[in-house]
Motif scaffolding. Sequence first.
Motif, PDB file in Angstrom:
ATOM      1  N   ASP A   1      41.944  73.014  23.983  1.00 41.73           N
ATOM      2  CA  ASP A   1      42.885  72.114  24.636  1.00 41.73           C
ATOM      3  C   ASP A   1      42.477  72.036  26.101  1.00 41.73           C
ATOM      4  N   ASP A   2      41.861  70.905  26.483  1.00 48.09           N
ATOM      5  CA  ASP A   2      41.355  70.727  27.846  1.00 48.09           C
ATOM      6  C   ASP A   2      40.493  71.913  28.275  1.00 48.09           C
ATOM      7  N   ASP A   3      39.464  72.193  27.496  1.00 47.04           N
ATOM      8  CA  ASP A   3      38.525  73.286  27.779  1.00 47.04           C
ATOM      9  C   ASP A   3      39.173  74.659  27.786  1.00 47.04           C
ATOM     10  N   GLN A   4      40.374  74.718  27.268  1.00 44.31           N
ATOM     11  CA  GLN A   4      41.045  76.010  27.233  1.00 44.31           C
ATOM     12  C   GLN A   4      41.184  76.420  25.770  1.00 44.31           C
ATOM     13  N   ASP A   5      40.779  77.663  25.468  1.00 41.67           N
ATOM     14  CA  ASP A   5      40.861  78.117  24.072  1.00 41.67           C
ATOM     15  C   ASP A   5      42.268  78.594  23.747  1.00 41.67           C
ATOM     16  N   VAL A   6      42.760  78.065  22.651  1.00 41.03           N
ATOM     17  CA  VAL A   6      44.086  78.504  22.211  1.00 41.03           C
ATOM     18  C   VAL A   6      43.922  79.128  20.831  1.00 41.03           C
ATOM     19  N   THR A   7      44.474  80.319  20.662  1.00 38.15           N
ATOM     20  CA  THR A   7      44.388  80.978  19.363  1.00 38.15           C
ATOM     21  C   THR A   7      45.644  80.672  18.554  1.00 38.15           C
ATOM     22  N   VAL A   8      45.413  80.226  17.346  1.00 40.07           N
ATOM     23  CA  VAL A   8      46.535  79.921  16.466  1.00 40.07           C
ATOM     24  C   VAL A   8      46.453  80.848  15.263  1.00 40.07           C
ATOM     25  N   LYS A   9      47.559  81.535  15.004  1.00 39.09           N
ATOM     26  CA  LYS A   9      47.559  82.441  13.863  1.00 39.09           C
ATOM     27  C   LYS A   9      48.346  81.819  12.702  1.00 39.09           C
TER      28      LYS A   9
ATOM     29  N   THR B   1      42.337  71.261  11.631  1.00 36.46           N
ATOM     30  CA  THR B   1      43.137  70.057  11.842  1.00 36.46           C
ATOM     31  C   THR B   1      44.621  70.387  11.851  1.00 36.46           C
ATOM     32  N   ILE B   2      45.043  71.202  10.890  1.00 41.61           N
ATOM     33  CA  ILE B   2      46.447  71.580  10.835  1.00 41.61           C
ATOM     34  C   ILE B   2      46.841  72.304  12.120  1.00 41.61           C
ATOM     35  N   GLY B   3      45.959  73.213  12.557  1.00 41.14           N
ATOM     36  CA  GLY B   3      46.226  73.959  13.783  1.00 41.14           C
ATOM     37  C   GLY B   3      46.395  73.025  14.975  1.00 41.14           C
ATOM     38  N   GLU B   4      45.485  72.049  15.086  1.00 41.10           N
ATOM     39  CA  GLU B   4      45.570  71.114  16.215  1.00 41.10           C
ATOM     40  C   GLU B   4      46.842  70.291  16.154  1.00 41.10           C
ATOM     41  N   ASN B   5      47.153  69.821  14.944  1.00 43.12           N
ATOM     42  CA  ASN B   5      48.365  69.019  14.776  1.00 43.12           C
ATOM     43  C   ASN B   5      49.616  69.779  15.197  1.00 43.12           C
ATOM     44  N   LEU B   6      49.698  71.017  14.668  1.00 48.64           N
ATOM     45  CA  LEU B   6      50.879  71.824  14.960  1.00 48.64           C
ATOM     46  C   LEU B   6      50.956  72.157  16.444  1.00 48.64           C
ATOM     47  N   TYR B   7      49.771  72.348  17.049  1.00 50.55           N
ATOM     48  CA  TYR B   7      49.731  72.665  18.477  1.00 50.55           C
ATOM     49  C   TYR B   7      50.280  71.507  19.288  1.00 50.55           C
ATOM     50  N   GLU B   8      49.861  70.287  18.923  1.00 50.33           N
ATOM     51  CA  GLU B   8      50.352  69.082  19.616  1.00 50.33           C
ATOM     52  C   GLU B   8      51.864  68.999  19.511  1.00 50.33           C
ATOM     53  N   VAL B   9      52.339  69.230  18.283  1.00 50.23           N
ATOM     54  CA  VAL B   9      53.783  69.145  18.046  1.00 50.23           C
ATOM     55  C   VAL B   9      54.513  70.152  18.924  1.00 50.23           C
ATOM     56  N   ARG B  10      53.981  71.386  18.923  1.00 49.55           N
ATOM     57  CA  ARG B  10      54.623  72.455  19.687  1.00 49.55           C
ATOM     58  C   ARG B  10      54.628  72.131  21.181  1.00 49.55           C
ATOM     59  N   LYS B  11      53.498  71.502  21.644  1.00 57.30           N
ATOM     60  CA  LYS B  11      53.396  71.178  23.058  1.00 57.30           C
ATOM     61  C   LYS B  11      54.450  70.150  23.449  1.00 57.30           C
ATOM     62  N   LYS B  12      54.602  69.154  22.560  1.00 56.49           N
ATOM     63  CA  LYS B  12      55.604  68.119  22.805  1.00 56.49           C
ATOM     64  C   LYS B  12      56.997  68.734  22.853  1.00 56.49           C
ATOM     65  N   GLU B  13      57.227  69.596  21.875  1.00 55.04           N
ATOM     66  CA  GLU B  13      58.521  70.273  21.798  1.00 55.04           C
ATOM     67  C   GLU B  13      58.810  71.017  23.087  1.00 55.04           C
ATOM     68  N   ASN B  14      57.794  71.719  23.559  1.00 52.23           N
ATOM     69  CA  ASN B  14      57.985  72.534  24.748  1.00 52.23           C
ATOM     70  C   ASN B  14      58.347  71.702  25.960  1.00 52.23           C
ATOM     71  N   THR B  15      57.700  70.527  26.083  1.00 52.36           N
ATOM     72  CA  THR B  15      58.011  69.684  27.230  1.00 52.36           C
ATOM     73  C   THR B  15      59.446  69.176  27.156  1.00 52.36           C
ATOM     74  N   THR B  16      59.869  68.810  25.958  1.00 53.74           N
ATOM     75  CA  THR B  16      61.258  68.366  25.842  1.00 53.74           C
ATOM     76  C   THR B  16      62.199  69.545  26.005  1.00 53.74           C
ATOM     77  N   ASN B  17      61.747  70.670  25.507  1.00 51.17           N
ATOM     78  CA  ASN B  17      62.586  71.862  25.604  1.00 51.17           C
ATOM     79  C   ASN B  17      62.868  72.248  27.044  1.00 51.17           C
ATOM     80  N   ASN B  18      61.821  72.053  27.875  1.00 46.77           N
ATOM     81  CA  ASN B  18      61.982  72.467  29.257  1.00 46.77           C
ATOM     82  C   ASN B  18      63.147  71.748  29.917  1.00 46.77           C
ATOM     83  N   SER B  19      63.395  70.512  29.491  1.00 49.69           N
ATOM     84  CA  SER B  19      64.504  69.778  30.076  1.00 49.69           C
ATOM     85  C   SER B  19      65.854  70.328  29.615  1.00 49.69           C
TER      86      SER B  19
END
Lengths: 213, 640
Positions: free
Chosen positions: A49-57, A168-186
């Motif tokens: 994610d933007d040159d940053q490694d994210v580990t998904v378990k 692919t599943i990992g990337e998809n779920l990561y995107e979803v989680r990222k979106k969630e987090n941004t809305t969550n922050n509000s």
Amino acid sequence: MLQFKLVLLGDSSVGKSSIVNRFVKDSFDEFRESTIGAAFLSQTVTIKDDDQDVTVKFEIWDTAGQERYKSLAPMYYRNSNAALVVYDITQADSLEKAQSWVHELKNKVDDNNLVIYLVGNKVDLTKDDEEKRVVDRDVAEKYAQENGLLFNEVSAKTGEGIQQIFQTIGENLYEVRKKENTTNNSNMANRAHGQVDIQLPRPSTNDSTSCCS
Amino acid sequence: MRVNDQYLDTASNKSIRSTVQSLRGQSAFNVRSRAQPSLSINLDNTIVQTIIPPANTLLNDASEDYDSVHDFPRLRSVQSISSIVSRRNTRPSTTTDQLSVNTSFDPIIEQTYSYDNIQDPSTGKLQDTAFGREVRKNLIDRLAQSIYSFPTSAVGDSHGMKPVVSNEIPDVFIDVESQKSNLKSHDKNFFILTSAGKPIFSMFGKDKEIIPFMGIINTVVSYFQVNESTNIRTINLKRTKQVFAFTVKAPIILMAYSRRGETTNELMQQLDLLYSYLISSINERQLKRLFHNRSNFDLRNYLEVTDFDNLRQICSLLSDKLYPDFTLNALQCFVMRKTERGRIHETIHSLLINDSKTIPRGTLLYGLILSHKQNKFKLCSVIRPKGHSLHTIDLQLLFCLITHQFENRDGDQELWLPICFPKFNSNGFLYSYIKYLSRADIDTGTEDTVLVLISAQKDAFYKMKTFGSNLWDKLQKEKLGQYLIRDRLKFRISDIQAPYIHHFIYKAKKYVQYVMPELEIHNSSPQKLRNYECKLKRYCEHLYSSVVDDNGVPINKTILNYLHWKDTSVNDDDDNNEQEFVEEKIDMMGLIWITPQYELYLICNNGIDNKDIILRSAKRIIHWCKKNEPRLFIQEGATF
């Protein structure tokens, strides 16, 4: 580290355990015992994610495909983030079974972000002999598009496409989680308990209806 | 070959003699040539040989009292050479001063023994040659008396060399018919079919061959149901010694066929086990429902490959393997020191009490820690509610499932298996959480160790998972885990001061557990191992059937019975001197001893026929088992 729950569903002997085995151990056994009940295991993937490694378990439930274990399935797909619905491209009725699983997931899982991946296994069998193929790629792909599923054909035996599924599943779920987090922050307060696990106490008797009823 | 004298010493000192005819078999040859001491040779050309210098005080030990034998300091290590294999090219030199033998058959005692450096334990100093020779002679005598097979071998030949025959025992159960290869050739078979006559399973035979049999079985069963309104139990053909045993549990019919001389009761027990397996997979209620509206339902469509594999496995354990778990209805326990086991159980108990948050009361029904080796499970530890225990058959079915489910899975997986325990509740399912705590590894010396946690709740997986990992963490922290994953205290027959004994099985009835020494096999090729196990099994079966009636009831509360298998064909020694190979004569003795407390099955080395000595050894084994009871058996377990 992000953690996701993933469940494998599909008819018996379509290759669910083999897919998991290829993903987790990168190995393949021609002869496997059929799964009884379910096996639980975990494996990680790394996504960029933007040159940053994210580990998904992934915490994976490899379930038994046999009809008689069907009543146990809700326990495994409840709270899942992703489902891998597997069929065998050389068995026509395995696709029907897969479709019924998709149907069940759509009805029973109350999570709009549930990622469903439709997988046609055993493409290696058609490499030498195209006649062995019974399920056309187009038919399955069309069905997947109509229902908003991810789709691919793979081979657990050769390893073709297996890693890609989980990536692919990992990337998809990561995107979803990222979106969630941004809305969550509000509105953090509302989502403090993202998932509420409601567990109703069951009588601790030897429950006769709990399996295969 | 015939069993020509069979004594029966019951409590009332009755003595019965009977004669049993049996076929003549062979498994080992005696090799004799003039210049060489006699050798025993395996069929695959592995020479089994030990050469022992002469000794005068051969049977002195036999008359010694128990304690003095126990005092003997070096017996343990010396006796572990009791079965030595050396290849022809490494044949030890026969000089009396040095006996160095390469033991190549087992990693545990894979070392070269040299008697030159024997230290006297009383002084701890290396002895001078004269004294060393004395000690050596003494040791060798003891070695000889513990392992020699033939009285003549103990005396030695004209060169003063005492040849010691291997601890190999002959096979007296060779069946001529079974050399042929068709369905009828098998001396044992199992059939399972539906009440409508549809085949479900057979141990041997392809569909085409067995379907006619299914029809016949079905007809016979129906005949008795219709005409006599009863279920047929058994058909016994005295002349050909064939037994057909039936179990009718609508909608399932099971039949066992045997010409091995098993009692009806044994066959019925075996059928019950097969039926129990079916029920563990599909419970009785489901089974009835499946057949309710469709009496011609084909159950094979409902069962899985795994089910057939498991049935086949059970049949093979029942007929070819030395697997006393089934025949004795008992479990084998992992040998552990009393204090170690006690501390493990304490730790588990305290965790169960204090960890009620992760595992609310009533979630866990039963827990087990098992050691798994070569398809055999030994109990390390039991977690159970006070006053409750699971039936051994239920546990054995669970073991069967575990074996196959982990066959090509790696140990990191955790399983959640629904299983019906037919002896607990044949209409419902329980759920088992199964995880490997360690995997077998030769480098680190660990064994396969399995944790099983059983619950009645189908969604208790995560609770079990948390509890399981807490438990293992705690055991590791207390440094108790190592005791479970390493099999340090396993023992061989030679570790017990019971001369002339080849193998024994001791069952402590109180604990429903049994103990037997590790098998010592020269050649561990699968086929050899199979034959060897089958042989031991048949001896034990024969012993057992000699003291029970057809219903499996012992003919007396306390029984002590000797069985003697003897080769009655005339064998002229003089003629045989000219030949290179001479068969070892069959002269086998066995003992069965049943009391309300224990059952003992004893098989002696070939050539031992002195009942006094056998009885003395039997008593020593019993004494040893009783003395080591807390090590050999789980007495209480972690109860809650």
